[in-house]
Scaffold this active site. Structure first.
Site, PDB file in Angstrom:
ATOM      1  CG  ASP A  15      -2.058   0.977   1.102  1.00  0.00           C
ATOM      2  OD1 ASP A  15      -3.206   0.538   0.903  1.00  0.00           O
ATOM      3  OD2 ASP A  15      -1.803   2.195   1.190  1.00  0.00           O
ATOM      4  CG  ASN A  22     -12.293  -0.291   3.670  1.00  0.00           C
ATOM      5  OD1 ASN A  22     -12.721  -0.702   4.750  1.00  0.00           O
ATOM      6  ND2 ASN A  22     -11.108   0.276   3.532  1.00  0.00           N
ATOM      7  CG  HIS A  34      -8.973  -2.773  -2.806  1.00  0.00           C
ATOM      8  ND1 HIS A  34      -9.910  -1.964  -3.413  1.00  0.00           N
ATOM      9  CD2 HIS A  34      -8.647  -2.155  -1.644  1.00  0.00           C
ATOM     10  CE1 HIS A  34     -10.124  -0.897  -2.658  1.00  0.00           C
ATOM     11  NE2 HIS A  34      -9.364  -0.989  -1.571  1.00  0.00           N
TER      12      HIS A  34
HETATM   13  P1  DGP Z   1      -9.721   1.665   0.124  1.00  0.00           P
HETATM   14  O1  DGP Z   1      -9.845   2.872   0.992  1.00  0.00           O
HETATM   15  O2  DGP Z   1     -10.207   0.421   0.831  1.00  0.00           O
HETATM   16  O3  DGP Z   1     -10.363   1.848  -1.229  1.00  0.00           O
HETATM   17  O4  DGP Z   1      -8.166   1.458  -0.080  1.00  0.00           O
HETATM   18  C1  DGP Z   1      -7.434   1.897  -1.164  1.00  0.00           C
HETATM   19  C2  DGP Z   1      -5.985   1.740  -0.783  1.00  0.00           C
HETATM   20  O5  DGP Z   1      -5.212   1.815  -1.970  1.00  0.00           O
HETATM   21  C3  DGP Z   1      -5.460   2.813   0.151  1.00  0.00           C
HETATM   22  O6  DGP Z   1      -5.024   2.184   1.369  1.00  0.00           O
HETATM   23  C4  DGP Z   1      -4.290   3.441  -0.579  1.00  0.00           C
HETATM   24  C5  DGP Z   1      -4.009   2.466  -1.689  1.00  0.00           C
HETATM   25  N1  DGP Z   1      -3.587   3.091  -2.921  1.00  0.00           N
HETATM   26  C6  DGP Z   1      -4.275   4.038  -3.625  1.00  0.00           C
HETATM   27  N2  DGP Z   1      -3.597   4.388  -4.740  1.00  0.00           N
HETATM   28  C7  DGP Z   1      -2.466   3.624  -4.726  1.00  0.00           C
HETATM   29  C8  DGP Z   1      -1.357   3.528  -5.623  1.00  0.00           C
HETATM   30  O7  DGP Z   1      -1.258   4.195  -6.647  1.00  0.00           O
HETATM   31  N3  DGP Z   1      -0.373   2.653  -5.290  1.00  0.00           N
HETATM   32  C9  DGP Z   1      -0.444   1.879  -4.152  1.00  0.00           C
HETATM   33  N4  DGP Z   1       0.582   1.053  -3.928  1.00  0.00           N
HETATM   34  N5  DGP Z   1      -1.468   1.947  -3.310  1.00  0.00           N
HETATM   35  C10 DGP Z   1      -2.467   2.807  -3.585  1.00  0.00           C
END
Ligand code: DGP
Length: 114
Positions: free
Chosen positions: A30, A87, A100
């Site tokens: 993340d 979520n 996810h």
């Molecule tokens: P949610 O809030 O459940 O939709 O989580 C989305 C997650 O995705 C959040 O913890 C941050 C992560 N995230 C968003 N954009 C990116 C990205 O470009 N790269 C990575 N590695 N993580 C991301």
């Protein structure tokens, strides 16, 4: 989907620290970790949330669950444990509308889920 950030990661159009990939999902660290281990396990097809799946997709969803267990073993999380979070929608603050799961570990997360 063209504008989806996770679809872009799946296609290799934007970089990510990928830890695992199979026909069902891709797993990457993340960008804003909330635990020492925080891995996003994203479905390898663009469906906004669990609500978008049908009965015929049990194998696909089961494949993701088994992949999460595999990643947990690969990351050495079996002994101390881990938490898996999905979520779904506004109240849960889902920010990326592409199915996810968050695989969280690396410390005591307390008894309460939220
Ligand atoms: P949610 O809030 O459940 O939709 O989580 C989305 C997650 O995705 C959040 O913890 C941050 C992560 N995230 C968003 N954009 C990116 C990205 O470009 N790269 C990575 N590695 N993580 C991301």
């Amino acid at each position: 989907m063209n504008s989806c950030i996770f679809c872009k990661i799946i296609k290799g159009e934007i970089p990510a620290s990928v830890v695992y990939e199979d026909e069902y999902c891709i797993a990457f660290r993340d960008i804003a970790p909330q635990m020492p281990v925080h891995i996003v396990v994203a479905a390898k097809k663009h469906v906004p949330s669990l609500l978008g799946f049908a009965n015929g997709e049990k194998e696909f969803l089961g494949g993701i669950q088994l992949a999460i267990a595999k990643i947990a073993r690969l990351e050495g999380l079996g002994e101390n444990g881990f938490r898996v979070v999905n979520n779904c929608g506004a109240d849960a603050h889902q920010s990326v509308p592409h199915l996810h799961y968050h695989l969280l570990a690396g410390g005591d997360m307390g008894e309460r889920i939220v």
